[in-house]
Write a protein that holds these residues in place. Structure first.
Motif, PDB file in Angstrom:
ATOM      1  N   ILE A   1       0.874  -1.321  -0.042  1.00  0.00           N
ATOM      2  CA  ILE A   1       0.023   0.090   0.022  1.00  0.00           C
ATOM      3  C   ILE A   1       0.802   1.235   0.085  1.00  0.00           C
ATOM      4  O   ILE A   1       1.618   1.342   0.817  1.00  0.00           O
ATOM      5  CB  ILE A   1      -1.075  -0.140   1.307  1.00  0.00           C
ATOM      6  CG1 ILE A   1      -2.040   0.946   0.840  1.00  0.00           C
ATOM      7  CG2 ILE A   1      -0.238   0.579   2.387  1.00  0.00           C
ATOM      8  CD1 ILE A   1      -3.629   0.498   1.583  1.00  0.00           C
ATOM      9  N   PRO A   2       0.646   2.022  -0.896  1.00  0.00           N
ATOM     10  CA  PRO A   2       1.423   3.443  -0.999  1.00  0.00           C
ATOM     11  C   PRO A   2       0.958   4.416   0.049  1.00  0.00           C
ATOM     12  O   PRO A   2      -0.270   4.424   0.403  1.00  0.00           O
ATOM     13  CB  PRO A   2       1.205   4.068  -2.408  1.00  0.00           C
ATOM     14  CG  PRO A   2      -0.104   3.366  -2.720  1.00  0.00           C
ATOM     15  CD  PRO A   2      -0.396   2.241  -2.025  1.00  0.00           C
ATOM     16  N   GLN A   3       2.079   5.091   0.574  1.00  0.00           N
ATOM     17  CA  GLN A   3       2.014   6.080   1.722  1.00  0.00           C
ATOM     18  C   GLN A   3       0.640   7.096   1.368  1.00  0.00           C
ATOM     19  O   GLN A   3      -0.208   7.426   2.111  1.00  0.00           O
ATOM     20  CB  GLN A   3       3.042   6.864   1.782  1.00  0.00           C
ATOM     21  CG  GLN A   3       3.234   7.798   2.958  1.00  0.00           C
ATOM     22  CD  GLN A   3       4.390   8.446   3.136  1.00  0.00           C
ATOM     23  OE1 GLN A   3       5.342   7.839   2.659  1.00  0.00           O
ATOM     24  NE2 GLN A   3       4.720   9.085   4.226  1.00  0.00           N
ATOM     25  N   GLN A   4       0.437   7.389  -0.021  1.00  0.00           N
ATOM     26  CA  GLN A   4      -0.263   8.386  -0.610  1.00  0.00           C
ATOM     27  C   GLN A   4      -1.756   7.730  -0.154  1.00  0.00           C
ATOM     28  O   GLN A   4      -2.496   8.588   0.122  1.00  0.00           O
ATOM     29  CB  GLN A   4      -0.327   8.306  -2.008  1.00  0.00           C
ATOM     30  CG  GLN A   4      -1.101   9.195  -3.091  1.00  0.00           C
ATOM     31  CD  GLN A   4      -0.944   8.954  -4.597  1.00  0.00           C
ATOM     32  OE1 GLN A   4      -0.027   8.227  -4.735  1.00  0.00           O
ATOM     33  NE2 GLN A   4      -1.625   9.477  -5.262  1.00  0.00           N
ATOM     34  N   ALA A   5      -2.196   6.357  -0.171  1.00  0.00           N
ATOM     35  CA  ALA A   5      -3.387   5.846   0.013  1.00  0.00           C
ATOM     36  C   ALA A   5      -3.742   6.415   1.582  1.00  0.00           C
ATOM     37  O   ALA A   5      -4.909   6.672   1.834  1.00  0.00           O
ATOM     38  CB  ALA A   5      -3.394   4.522  -0.205  1.00  0.00           C
ATOM     39  N   LEU A   6      -2.593   6.155   2.519  1.00  0.00           N
ATOM     40  CA  LEU A   6      -3.019   6.304   4.009  1.00  0.00           C
ATOM     41  C   LEU A   6      -3.421   7.889   4.052  1.00  0.00           C
ATOM     42  O   LEU A   6      -4.461   8.303   4.759  1.00  0.00           O
ATOM     43  CB  LEU A   6      -1.928   5.748   4.768  1.00  0.00           C
ATOM     44  CG  LEU A   6      -1.848   4.146   4.784  1.00  0.00           C
ATOM     45  CD1 LEU A   6      -0.347   4.052   5.359  1.00  0.00           C
ATOM     46  CD2 LEU A   6      -2.731   3.635   5.077  1.00  0.00           C
ATOM     47  N   THR A   7      -2.495   8.589   3.522  1.00  0.00           N
ATOM     48  CA  THR A   7      -2.754  10.002   3.551  1.00  0.00           C
ATOM     49  C   THR A   7      -3.956  10.361   3.148  1.00  0.00           C
ATOM     50  O   THR A   7      -4.818  11.159   3.598  1.00  0.00           O
ATOM     51  CB  THR A   7      -1.639  10.633   2.728  1.00  0.00           C
ATOM     52  OG1 THR A   7      -0.304  10.088   3.063  1.00  0.00           O
ATOM     53  CG2 THR A   7      -1.359  12.217   3.158  1.00  0.00           C
TER      54      THR A   7
END
Lengths: 661, 260, 130, 150
Positions: free
Chosen positions: C116-122
């Motif tokens: 999962i990319p950081q972007q998804a969490l942000t």
């Protein structure tokens, strides 16, 4: 000293609701020159004008100020009333306290104060007004109609029938316009060609009508009653007077790749062509960009086969100069180009077409011989989906903000015709609203639904998705709040109606105004719907706004009546608000002569008596028949000799003073 | 040509390949990318609320820094590009946002929207030119049938992003052609994959991603390319399909074709 | 139920900067929405209900959490209404309330996978919490 | 001299040509598009009828701003009148600026008969500028009134 009467109009509540009328009336009583000040609910009414006439008699008025709506609305009305009361019409001034005051200012005190200022400014001006008498000018008994579609043809025929000469200028190689491309017409479903082509023939054969096809208006000067117009006849490369219209040249022409504009580019035509079989004149034209002879110098087959020796590769444009008393604009429309609506895939998918393309496909003389076939593969469609309002009612700048008015009806027509001829084909229509005001129009649309089984879906299409050789039309159905995806073989877009590209340039040439959509503006939206604000210029058909054929024809005839009314006069009264040079002040510098856009100022040698001695002086002389009253000369006059009647230096100075007081 | 470069957080972690291949390729093409010193995460999502100032500040800082360097600001990640470009537009057009944002800024000179935001693909198209790119390719990707996946963020809203025709884009197809491969045009290339909600709405995200994959497969794509780490993740990990459809970053294939 | 309703309507207008009155009810937004199947209120309904002042109902709507912010509706709306911006405004009104959070740090680990990319969490934190 | 406690109410004279901008003002009116009441219109046949003396006179008599509006370039009812106005007013405005009447107090703009919205916008913006500048004090010494500030 003037004896001025001030009349403050309530305009019902239009003015009275925002402006305290009594305050204005009282304030005017102390203005210089004012001997009478009063108010009335509707000054423009018969009773209001009667009040004005009575006051003139009773108070011996020499000047009149009406505080009411814009002078563009009723100045003429009140001038006539003044005239009837024995006051020179140019002793009337209007203070615009409606459009420029009561309608835009909410604060009553503020609006009232402004109304007082505007009124006293008008009073200040009238104090310096002088009686003016209009001159007269001759009327050239010939009309020009620009555009040879159904609108232009109807106007021309009506004017010609009334006994006046008419010239039609059409930029295409044939007259007929958009209507010639149509298959059937709503709501009666009679064939467009069957009702249009006889009119084309009538026009061509009428002794009072001359037709210039493949021609454009290039320059216009003059004014109502006497326009000078230069028309450029583009070179057809075929001598129209000796061509017999046999068509041999077209048969033999080896250049076959040009898109056939008449068939909306659905098939190709030759480089030498006539747009369609019933074209008038029945004389081919060479498309020089496509012609091999013009491109490479080699070929000339058409010239060799022509039995009349009519092909002329050397032919030059011709210039026609003519004078006209009146001009009718009938420049029509085209349909909006769809580059901002790529979600419908018009550019990518040949089976996504516009309604005008469908007209050609349905037409027996069209590219498919009248058979409903898919442009992609020439096969019969099983399902057709129509999309309404493509580019209409769009406020984002991609399309047009207005309703194109004709799409609901022609789509119902198309849907019905398809279902009648091909009952096995499913037809659906995505619509936002169905707008069918008009005689027998709603009944027509309902027949499409009830008798012909056309499926109307209230909703819009979001995207057309090509899938497995068909088109998936993804839309919404707002009545059951769902998304729908219809498989279609043909998608027909009702693209918006747009003013023809030539409208803007002609507006400039004729100083006729256009609106933000490039439709010509009428002089009054209700009471002068076929007149342009420029005297002597009339409007016919879609160039004024979207219309169907019956409305176009009605408007075309109305414009013709206005033209006939004008041409039936021998003389016209001209605007007396024109320039005049004071001969004693004129220094003979020629500034005014140089600046005049009309060449109305010339210099003469005149003997004047100055300081008791006779002298020959070179002085400016304004030709009153030519001067249009712009006032450019007044500003460049170094000696202050040149002034403009009705807008004199001292009048405007007085206005400035009153406004700033 | 020198650009200020804004990599963004994902390009430092999961999407390292997008970043590194991008840098290698740029260097090979004679484009200098100067990474901003102290960039902060753009926030990943453009703040649609007109009253949200704080989430706009990191973009404004990056933009102001590029302005001070008198350079265009180059981005690679679709999301960063979207956020920074739109915030720049806000600064240019919304007085309130401009004034409030500037009141939080440290610099002397207020930021007024002077910087031009350029996406990597726009740099290839407008600065280098796709014809020139084609000349520089060492190992053309001959025979590959590539579907361009634009997604939403690069294209929409078209009036603000002015990246390409939002309904009928062509920049990635030109890019693919320049690499020597064959572009596959499929209708879902500009439809959303649903990556935004992948954390909590897995099923929904999987369905939207699968629609994209199905559409690309139907039109004969061998693989997809994207500029967005979130799209790549969602399509690759969550999407299901009958056939395998690899997803690459644009720069991966670029680096491969440039042989760097 | 309708007390303070004007305040809610004004807040939505202020946050979004969108005027729902320009909507002509053509439904192109709903036709274009890739998340339609998961929404309880379709985009055109959403706009219509903002116009009618029914913000409270909208704050309960699951559509808020299903909207992908893909701007297809914004791009294609012929009236410049921006349905997704309106949806975002109402979503912000929900998460700005006490207890409006839809995600907490505790539940993150179980939502993660390796790639999962950081972007998804942000993005998730931006969508679901203040 | 007493301190002026009244809110500043500027006086703006607008010369509008009969064919385009006056009609534009009418359209602003029929469309109920508000602009400040301090804008007061004088109708002239064409923007080229505006003699620089009229502008000077307005400032002399206490105007705080003067705007001249004509047809768009190329659309002049008299073909070229607005071009004359443009040339004259450019010169006049820079001369006035030199004399201390700020450039922002004078304006020349093109407003067509169809541009009601533009008319209101231009007048609103112009009035905003004048409000920001405050009262015009130049040429006050040339005024014919005895009491300038009452």
């Amino acid at each position: 000293m003037q004896r001025i009467g001030v009349f403050v109009c309530w305009c019902g509540s239009n003015i009275a609701a925002a402006v305290d009328i009594e305050t204005v009336v009282q304030a005017m009583k102390s203005e210089p020159g004012v001997v009478y000040s009063t108010d009335y609910q509707y000054m423009c009414s018969e009773a209001g004008q009667g009040k004005l006439k009575d006051a003139v008699k009773e108070h011996g008025l020499t000047g009149i100020v009406i505080c009411a709506c814009s002078p563009r609305m009723h100045e003429a009305t009140f001038r006539n009333a003044a005239k009837a009361a024995g006051v020179n019409p140019y002793m009337v001034e209007i203070a615009n306290i409606r459009e420029q005051c009561s309608w835009i200012h909410r604060d009553r005190a503020e609006a009232t104060a402004k109304a007082v200022v505007l009124s006293r400014t008008a009073v200040a001006k009238v104090n310096l007004n002088t009686p003016l008498t209009p001159g007269t000018s001759d009327v050239v008994k010939r009309a020009l109609v620009i555009g040879g579609g159904i609108a232009g043809l109807q106007s021309a025929l009506d004017i010609a029938e009334a006994g006046y000469q008419v010239d039609i200028v059409e930029k295409q190689p044939t007259i007929g316009g958009k209507m010639a491309q149509l298959d059937k017409t709503f709501p009666t479903l009679d064939c467009a060609a069957c009702i249009l082509t006889p009119k084309m023939v009538d026009a061509a054969q009428h002794e009072n009508i001359r037709i210039y096809t493949y021609s454009e208006v290039e320059q216009v000067s003059g004014f109502v009653g006497n326009f000078s117009v230069r028309i450029r006849g583009k070179a057809r490369s075929v001598k129209a007077d000796i061509c017999s219209g046999c068509g041999l040249c077209m048969e033999k022409c080896p250049s076959k790749k040009a898109k056939d504009e008449f068939n909306m580019g659905l098939n190709n035509r030759r480089a030498i062509y006539i747009p369609f079989a019933q074209a008038i004149p029945n004389v081919p034209v060479i498309d020089r960009e496509q012609c091999i002879k013009f491109k490479t110098g080699k070929c000339g087959l058409c010239a060799r086969v022509c039995p009349a020796d009519a092909v002329d590769f050397e032919q030059q444009d011709s210039i026609i100069e003519e004078r006209y008393g009146a001009v009718v604009l009938a420049t029509g429309f085209h349909t909006l180009s769809l580059e901002h609506y790529d979600e419908y895939q018009y550019a990518r998918q040949p089976d996504v077409i516009t309604s005008l393309e469908l007209e050609r496909i349905m037409n027996a003389a069209g590219p498919t011989g009248g058979k409903l076939l898919r442009p992609s593969n020439g096969k019969a469609p099983k399902s057709v989906v129509f999309v309404q309002c493509v580019g209409s009612r769009d406020t984002t700048g991609c399309g047009k903000t207005y309703c194109s008015k004709i799409c609901c009806m022609y789509t119902a027509k198309h849907a019905m015709l398809i279902r009648e001829k091909y009952p096995e084909v499913d037809v659906s229509v995505f619509y936002i609203d169905v707008r069918t005001p008009g005689k027998n129009f709603d009944e027509f649309y309902r027949r499409a639904v009830e008798d012909y089984g056309v499926r109307y879906i209230k909703g819009m299409v979001g995207k057309v998705v090509p899938e497995k050789g068909r088109l998936l039309v993804r839309g919404s159905d707002l009545l059951d709040d769902s998304q729908v995806a219809l498989e279609a073989d043909l998608v027909v877009l009702a693209s918006a109606v747009e003013a023809d590209a030539s409208a803007k340039g002609l507006a400039t040439l004729l100083t006729a105004s256009i609106d933000t959509n490039n439709f010509y503006t009428e002089a009054h939206p209700k009471l002068k719907p076929v007149e342009s604000p420029t005297a002597g210029v009339y409007l016919s058909g879609v160039c004024q706004g979207p219309k169907d054929i019956p409305e176009t024809v009605a408007q075309a005839s109305a414009a013709a009546v206005k033209v006939v009314g004008l041409l039936s006069k021998d003389k016209l009264l001209s605007n007396p608000c024109i320039a005049r040079a004071d001969e004693l002040l004129c220094s003979g510098c020629s500034n005014c002569e140089h600046v005049c856009p009309y060449g109305a100022v010339s210099y003469i040698e005149q003997e004047l008596r100055i300081h008791g001695r006779n002298q020959i002086r070179r002085i400016a002389k304004v030709n009153e028949a030519i001067c249009q009253g712009c006032g450019a000369c007044t500003v460049v006059c170094t000696s202050g000799a040149m002034d403009l009647r009705g807008f004199s230096n001292s009048q405007i100075m007085a206005e400035v003073d009153a406004l700033c007081r | 040509m020198v650009f200020d470069y804004y990599p963004g957080c994902t390009l430092k972690t999961e999407a390292r390949e997008l970043d590194e291949a991008g840098r290698r390729s740029a260097a090979a093409l004679g484009i200098e990318l100067q990474e901003l010193d102290a960039w902060q995460c753009c926030g990943a999502v453009y703040p649609l609320g007109r009253d949200e100032i704080a989430p706009r500040l990191s973009s404004v800082r990056a933009l102001a820094a590029a302005r001070d360097h008198r350079r265009d600001l180059l981005t690679l990640c679709s999301a960063c590009h979207h956020v920074i470009k739109r915030v720049n537009h806000d600064i240019r057009t919304d007085e309130k946002i401009r004034d409030t944002a500037n009141s939080y800024m440290e610099g002397e000179q207020a930021y007024q929207g002077e910087t031009k935001v350029v996406h990597y693909l726009e740099m290839l198209r407008d600065t280098l030119g796709f014809d020139e790119l084609k000349n520089r390719i060492k190992k053309p990707l001959t025979g590959m049938k590539i579907g361009a996946y634009y997604g939403c963020l690069l294209l929409r809203p078209g009036k603000v992003m002015s990246f390409d025709n939002p309904e009928n884009p062509s920049i990635m197809e030109s890019f693919i052609t320049a690499l020597g491969a064959e572009p596959v045009i499929y209708p879902y290339r500009n439809e959303c994959c649903g990556g935004y909600i992948t954390v909590k709405e897995k099923d929904q995200a999987a369905r939207t991603a699968s629609r994209v994959i199905d559409s690309a497969l139907e039109h004969g794509a061998d693989c997809l390319i994207t500029a967005c780490p979130l799209c790549l993740y969602n399509i690759d990990v969550n999407g299901t399909s009958s056939k395998d459809l690899p997803v690459y970053y644009i720069t991966q294939l670029l680096a491969q074709a440039l042989d760097v | 139920m309708h007390q303070n309703n004007n305040y809610l309507v004004e807040t939505a207008a202020q946050i979004s900067g969108v005027n729902p009155k320009s909507c002509m009810k053509c439904g192109k937004c709903t036709a274009s929405c890739p998340a339609f199947d998961d929404m309880d209120l379709s985009p055109h309904m959403f706009v219509s209900m903002v116009e009618a002042g029914r913000i409270r109902e909208l704050m309960e709507s699951t559509s808020l959490w299903k909207c992908l912010s893909c701007f297809a509706c914004v791009e294609r709306c012929p009236r410049g209404v921006e349905p997704s911006t309106l949806m975002e405004a109402v979503r912000l009104m929900v998460i700005r309330k006490q207890g409006g959070h839809r995600i907490s740090a505790d539940e993150i680990p179980e939502l993660l996978d390796k790639r999962i990319p950081q972007q998804a969490l942000t993005s998730a934190f931006r969508k679901y919490s203040r | 001299m007493s301190v002026d406690k009244q809110p500043f109410k500027p006086l703006i004279a607008a010369f509008c040509c009969n064919w385009c901008s006056y009609a534009g003002a009418d359209l602003a009116g029929t469309s109920r598009l508000a602009y400040p009441a301090e804008v007061k219109i004088i109708r002239v046949p064409c923007s080229c009828r505006v003699n620089p003396l009229f502008v000077l006179r307005a400032f002399q008599r206490g105007a705080d701003g003067v705007i001249i509006a004509g047809c768009h370039p190329g659309d002049c009812h008299y073909t070229t009148g607005n071009y004359y106005a443009r040339r004259r007013m450019t010169l006049l405005f820079s001369m006035l600026d030199y004399l201390g009447i700020e450039k922002e107090r004078t304006k020349l703009d093109w407003i067509s008969a169809a541009e009601g919205v533009k008319f209101a916008t231009v007048m609103n913006d112009f009035s905003k500028e004048i409000h920001a500048l405050g009262r015009n004090t130049r040429f006050g010494d040339l005024r014919c009134t005895t009491a300038v500030a009452q």
